[in-house]
Design an enzyme around this catalytic site. Structure first.
Site, PDB file in Angstrom:
ATOM      1  N   LYS A  80       0.849  -1.202   0.000  1.00 41.42           N
ATOM      2  CA  LYS A  80       0.000   0.000   0.000  1.00 41.42           C
ATOM      3  C   LYS A  80       0.879   1.244   0.000  1.00 41.42           C
ATOM      4  O   LYS A  80       1.885   1.299   0.726  1.00 41.42           O
ATOM      5  CB  LYS A  80      -0.908  -0.022   1.237  1.00 41.42           C
ATOM      6  CG  LYS A  80      -1.951   1.082   1.277  1.00 41.42           C
ATOM      7  CD  LYS A  80      -2.850   0.925   2.502  1.00 41.42           C
ATOM      8  CE  LYS A  80      -3.952   1.958   2.566  1.00 41.42           C
ATOM      9  NZ  LYS A  80      -4.824   1.775   3.756  1.00 41.42           N
ATOM     10  N   SER A 155      -9.709   1.746   2.609  1.00 42.55           N
ATOM     11  CA  SER A 155      -8.824   2.501   1.753  1.00 42.55           C
ATOM     12  C   SER A 155      -7.775   1.638   1.055  1.00 42.55           C
ATOM     13  O   SER A 155      -7.213   2.065   0.058  1.00 42.55           O
ATOM     14  CB  SER A 155      -8.127   3.600   2.548  1.00 42.55           C
ATOM     15  OG  SER A 155      -7.299   3.045   3.557  1.00 42.55           O
ATOM     16  N   SER A 179      -9.884  -0.490   6.899  1.00 44.92           N
ATOM     17  CA  SER A 179      -9.295  -0.385   5.564  1.00 44.92           C
ATOM     18  C   SER A 179      -8.568  -1.616   5.036  1.00 44.92           C
ATOM     19  O   SER A 179      -8.216  -1.656   3.864  1.00 44.92           O
ATOM     20  CB  SER A 179      -8.346   0.807   5.504  1.00 44.92           C
ATOM     21  OG  SER A 179      -9.093   1.964   5.281  1.00 44.92           O
TER      22      SER A 179
HETATM   23  N1  GLN Z   1     -13.054   4.165   5.867  1.00 46.41           N
HETATM   24  C1  GLN Z   1     -12.580   4.613   7.135  1.00 46.41           C
HETATM   25  C2  GLN Z   1     -12.204   6.072   7.005  1.00 46.41           C
HETATM   26  O1  GLN Z   1     -12.486   6.631   6.011  1.00 46.41           O
HETATM   27  C3  GLN Z   1     -11.410   3.795   7.572  1.00 46.41           C
HETATM   28  C4  GLN Z   1     -10.176   4.095   6.835  1.00 46.41           C
HETATM   29  C5  GLN Z   1      -9.004   3.265   7.266  1.00 46.41           C
HETATM   30  O2  GLN Z   1      -9.158   2.236   7.927  1.00 46.41           O
HETATM   31  N2  GLN Z   1      -7.826   3.753   6.923  1.00 46.41           N
HETATM   32  O3  GLN Z   1     -11.635   6.666   7.869  1.00 46.41           O
END
Ligand code: GLN
Length: 489
Positions: A80, A155, A179
């Site tokens: 990532k 994400s 994410s």
């Molecule tokens: N979707 C969640 C957010 O927008 C979690 C994101 C994540 O785990 N990095 O914050």
């Protein structure tokens, strides 16, 4: 040898160790696959395939007449793009870091490198890991390999899509509120968020430091254990990393049933808003866990309703502070033609950050501001303690907790991007795990009628990754969901 990209990490490793294939053969197979499907999937922000081939050749040369022992040696992995890789662009899918090449490796990368892994490239994400669909990437969204008009989740959507489309043997993601698990579920692969402190965060670009955790996204549960073995453990460079011994996680698979295991099903997770197809698949999975010997027990996690609100106060507050460092002075973007220093700060941040990141910084700054701190941030911290207590009490009664990962299968691109609240709600089942710092895994447990994957979440006590891996593995052995592949070419 062709078709090596279809194998799991454990299978690839066996062939490599037996000398049946070279590192070159393995990378070459992934290189061809990437050429074939990447134009449709768009999982990668940066590809490093040619240097992976060079390294594979050097490795093959070095290995002549030498025993191959390390689990990740010669294995092509995707990372990532918010995890720092020395001399390789690390953009966080943001214009702010579009030109940023870190002078050092994150600890997890140093460990993979120490084993002789091969970096295939850096994968797409929602800018600074803020989002649930990869649509917040400054470089455009990734696509779901099961249906390219749908999102891969986020994400870590690029990593999950790359694993699902066989564009890498395994990947790393990061999980602040879901994410790793949410995109893994939406792409039909395995995603493991370790206990907070199990894996070093050194070199992970911080989003919300008290919630962030790096973990593997893999083709099956065995591969998740192999990856965790390499990345877990104490790191003096991360003060929040736990100084505890790391077990060999693959040993968790010795027990093949769930006898003596008490499995909790929280009633709050099966309420309004849960798609009937998801509910059905998860209920069937619970039945399967029962037939494997688990004792099923209904439990209650009363603060579930507040999880999204607590998370969006704490995560945005920490993000506003963490992202203050991007000011055009030290690294990354610097706006041109500014009048003075303050103007340069403002223009840089205006040009560098996308709309969701700006929204989070504003929310977080507000929640932390004098006069509001107690009402918002302070309150959220207190409520977070209640969430932890909920889980502590539940784990007095059960050994693991099983829930859906997402309320629906993968949604269409654009379907939720105009409505942040709808998007935030797609993490409703994953967020409380981060608030409580617990380990959790997402594994495939079925498909919708439209052919989109559905995920099952298993949550464990702190530092009991072995328990969830064991249950996940037993379930995987008893079902065939993980063996299905998207029909993308
Ligand atoms: N979707 C969640 C957010 O927008 C979690 C994101 C994540 O785990 N990095 O914050």
């Amino acid at each position: 040898m062709t078709g090596l990209h279809k194998l799991t990490l454990a299978e690839t490793q066996r062939k490599f160790t037996a000398g049946e294939v070279t590192a070159h053969d393995i990378v070459q197979s992934y290189a061809l696959r990437i050429n074939q499907v990447e134009p449709k999937v768009k999982a990668y922000v940066t590809q490093t395939v040619s240097s992976a081939i060079e390294q594979a050749d050097a490795l093959d040369e070095k290995l002549k007449g030498w025993r191959r022992t390390m689990p990740l040696m010669g294995m092509p992995v995707a990372i990532k793009d918010n995890i720092c890789t020395e001399h390789v662009l690390t953009t966080c899918s943001s214009r702010m870091l579009g030109n940023f090449t870190p002078p050092y490796d994150a600890t997890v990368i140093a460990r993979l490198r120490g084993q002789g892994y091969l970096l295939l490239g850096k994968t797409n994400l929602d800018e600074f890991a803020m989002g649930s669909s990869t649509e917040n990437s400054a470089f455009g969204p990734s696509r779901n390999p099961w249906n390219v008009s749908h999102v891969p989740g986020g994400s870590s959507g690029g990593s999950a899509a790359a694993v699902a489309a066989d564009e890498c043997v395994a990947a790393l993601g990061s999980d602040t509120g879901g994410s790793i698990r949410q995109p893994a579920a939406l792409c039909g692969v395995v995603g493991l968020k370790p206990t907070y402190g199990r894996v070093s965060r050194f070199g992970l670009v911080a989003f919300a430091s008290s919630l962030d955790q790096i973990g593997p996204i893999t083709k099956d549960v065995t591969d998740a254990a192999i990856m965790l073995n390499v990345i877990a453990g104490h790191d003096p460079l991360d003060a929040t990393s736990a100084n505890l011994p790391v077990p060999d996680y693959t040993r968790a698979f010795k027990k093949k049933d769930l006898k003596k295991l008490k499995v909790g099903v929280p009633k709050e997770f099966f309420a309004e808003g849960l798609d009937p197809e998801v509910e059905q698949a998860v209920q069937a999975a619970i039945e399967e866990l029962k037939s494997l010997g688990g004792t099923i027990k209904e439990i209650s996690l009363p603060t579930t309703d507040y999880a999204v609100a607590i998370y969006y106060l704490i995560a945005t507050a920490e993000a506003s502070s963490n992202l203050a460092r991007f000011d055009g002075v030290k690294y990354g973007l610097r706006a041109k033609q500014s009048k003075d220093l303050l103007d340069m700060y403002m223009k840089t941040r205006q040009e560098g950050f996308g709309p969701e990141v700006k929204r989070r910084i504003m929310l977080g700054t507000y929640a932390l501001s004098a006069g509001y701190y107690d009402a918002y941030y302070g309150k959220a911290q207190a409520a977070r303690e209640m969430t932890k207590k909920d889980f502590d009490e539940a784990f007095n009664e059960v050994d693991l907790i099983v829930t859906p990962v997402t309320p629906t299968p993968a949604f269409k691109l654009g379907e939720k991007s105009e409505d942040p609240l709808q998007m935030y709600l797609s993490d409703i089942f994953t967020i409380s795990v981060n608030l409580a710092g617990l380990p959790a895994i997402s594994i495939p447990c079925g498909f919708s009628k439209a052919g989109l994957p559905i995920g099952l979440q298993l949550i464990g006590r702190p530092f009991e990754e072995e328990t969830i891996l064991r249950a996940a593995h037993a379930y995987e052995q008893a079902t065939a969901w993980h063996a299905k592949k998207p029909n993308i070419r």
